[in-house]
Design an enzyme around this catalytic site. Structure first.
Site, PDB file in Angstrom:
ATOM      1  N   HIS A 132       0.857  -1.188   0.000  1.00 19.82           N
ATOM      2  CA  HIS A 132       0.000   0.000   0.000  1.00 19.82           C
ATOM      3  C   HIS A 132       0.895   1.239   0.000  1.00 19.82           C
ATOM      4  CE1 HIS A 132      -3.674   2.257   0.728  1.00 19.82           C
ATOM      5  NE2 HIS A 132      -2.990   2.973   1.593  1.00 19.82           N
ATOM      6  N   ASP A 143      -6.757  -3.294   3.688  1.00 20.27           N
ATOM      7  CA  ASP A 143      -5.595  -2.650   4.328  1.00 20.27           C
ATOM      8  C   ASP A 143      -5.535  -2.817   5.841  1.00 20.27           C
ATOM      9  OD1 ASP A 143      -4.960  -1.689   1.771  1.00 20.27           O
ATOM     10  OD2 ASP A 143      -6.124   0.134   2.075  1.00 20.27           O
ATOM     11  N   GLU A 194       8.671   1.703  -2.799  1.00 19.49           N
ATOM     12  CA  GLU A 194       7.990   0.396  -2.866  1.00 19.49           C
ATOM     13  C   GLU A 194       8.882  -0.651  -3.523  1.00 19.49           C
ATOM     14  OE1 GLU A 194       3.953   0.409  -4.472  1.00 19.49           O
ATOM     15  OE2 GLU A 194       3.760   2.504  -3.936  1.00 19.49           O
TER      16      GLU A 194
HETATM   17  C1  GRF Z   1       1.520   0.819  -6.265  1.00 24.57           C
HETATM   18  O1  GRF Z   1       1.590   2.153  -5.875  1.00 24.57           O
HETATM   19  C2  GRF Z   1       0.971  -0.010  -5.131  1.00 24.57           C
HETATM   20  O2  GRF Z   1       1.275   0.483  -3.874  1.00 24.57           O
HETATM   21  C3  GRF Z   1      -0.506   0.084  -5.362  1.00 24.57           C
HETATM   22  O3  GRF Z   1      -0.670   0.097  -6.758  1.00 24.57           O
HETATM   23  C4  GRF Z   1       0.508   0.608  -7.383  1.00 24.57           C
HETATM   24  C5  GRF Z   1       0.941  -0.430  -8.365  1.00 24.57           C
HETATM   25  O4  GRF Z   1       1.935   0.003  -9.245  1.00 24.57           O
HETATM   26  N1  GRF Z   1      -1.189  -0.982  -4.671  1.00 24.57           N
HETATM   27  P1  GRF Z   1       2.642  -1.061 -10.202  1.00 24.57           P
HETATM   28  O5  GRF Z   1       1.570  -1.712 -11.066  1.00 24.57           O
HETATM   29  O6  GRF Z   1       3.359  -2.054  -9.352  1.00 24.57           O
HETATM   30  O7  GRF Z   1       3.572  -0.218 -11.032  1.00 24.57           O
END
Ligand code: GRF
Length: 200
Positions: free
Chosen positions: A113, A154, A183
Site C-alpha cells: 500500500h 488494508d 515500494e
Molecule cells: C503501487 O503504488 C501499489 O502500492 C498500489 O498500486 C501501485 C501499483 O503500481 N497498490 P505497479 O503496477 O506495481 O507499477
C-alpha cells in the site's frame, strides 16, 4: 519449513513495476523463491506483458466470466492450487480478493500500500487518492507498507514499512513517484522477511 523453492503468484492490474522489482530481486538475490503465475483482471497490462515475455504463466480472470461470485472465487483458488502456489503477492491488483481466496492463503498473502498504514488506508484509498490525502493532511512523511491480507481492506498485520519525506512543493504526482521508488525496495525486502519467517 519448505523443502522446495517457494512458489509465488503475483496479482496485478497495471504497469507491474512492483512485480518487475520482485522478479529482479529474485533473479539477483539468493531468494529461494520463484514466480510461477501472474494473475490479472486485465488481459492486457504491463504486468501481463512482462510475465509473458519472461515465460511466466498468465491468468486473466474476472467475475464477469462466471455465473456467480462463488464460482469466480473457486476458479481463482483452483488456478493457484493447480500451480501449487505457496505465496500470493498483490502488486497493484485493483480488485478486492474474494474472501475464499484469502482464506486459502492464511499468512501467505501480502499486499503493498502506498502510505504508512494504518493511516490513509481502507476502501477508496488507492492511487492518487492516497497521495492527495497525505498532502491535504499536511504530513511530513509518507512511505509504503507491506501487510498481510485479510478480509478487510488494508487491515492485515503489517510486515514491513519504509518511509519517505514529504517535500515542500510536492504534488500528488511527485509524492507518488517517490513512494513508488520506495515500494520497489520495500517489496523484495518484505518477501525476504516472509521467506525467513517461514523457514525459521
Ligand atoms: C503501487 O503504488 C501499489 O502500492 C498500489 O498500486 C501501485 C501499483 O503500481 N497498490 P505497479 O503496477 O506495481 O507499477
Amino acid at each position: 519449513m519448505t523443502t522446495h523453492k517457494t512458489r509465488i503468484a503475483v496479482f496485478c492490474s497495471g504497469g507491474g513495476s512492483n512485480f518487475k522489482s520482485i522478479y529482479r530481486a529474485i533473479a539477483e538475490k539468493p531468494l529461494d523463491a520463484e514466480i510461477l503465475l501472474c494473475l490479472s483482471n486485465r488481459s492486457q497490462c504491463g504486468a501481463m506483458e512482462f510475465a509473458s515475455q519472461n515465460g511466466i504463466a498468465t491468468v486473466h480472470i474476472t467475475e464477469k466470466q462466471f455465473s456467480s461470485f462463488e464460482e469466480f472465487a473457486a476458479a481463482m483458488v483452483q488456478y493457484l492450487k493447480d500451480a501449487q502456489i505457496d505465496i500470493v503477492l498483490l502488486a497493484g491488483y485493483m480488485r478486492k480478493v474474494p474472501d475464499a481466496v484469502v482464506a486459502a492463503f492464511p499468512d501467505k498473502m501480502l499486499n503493498i500500500h502506498p502510505a504508512l498504514l494504518p493511516k490513509f488506508g481502507g476502501e477508496g484509498m488507492y492511487g492518487m487518492f492516497v497521495h492527495r490525502a497525505v498532502l491535504e493532511a499536511g504530513e511530513k512523511e509518507s512511505g509504503a507498507t507491506v501487510h498481510f491480507v485479510n478480509e478487510e481492506y488494508d487491515k492485515g498485520k503489517i510486515l514491513l514499512q519504509k518511509r519517505v519525506p514529504v517535500l515542500p512543493g510536492d504534488t500528488p504526482e511527485s509524492l507518488a513517484a517517490r513512494v513508488l521508488e520506495c515500494e520497489h525496495a520495500l517489496y523484495p525486502d518484505a518477501l525476504e522477511k516472509l521467506l525467513t519467517m517461514q523457514n525459521s
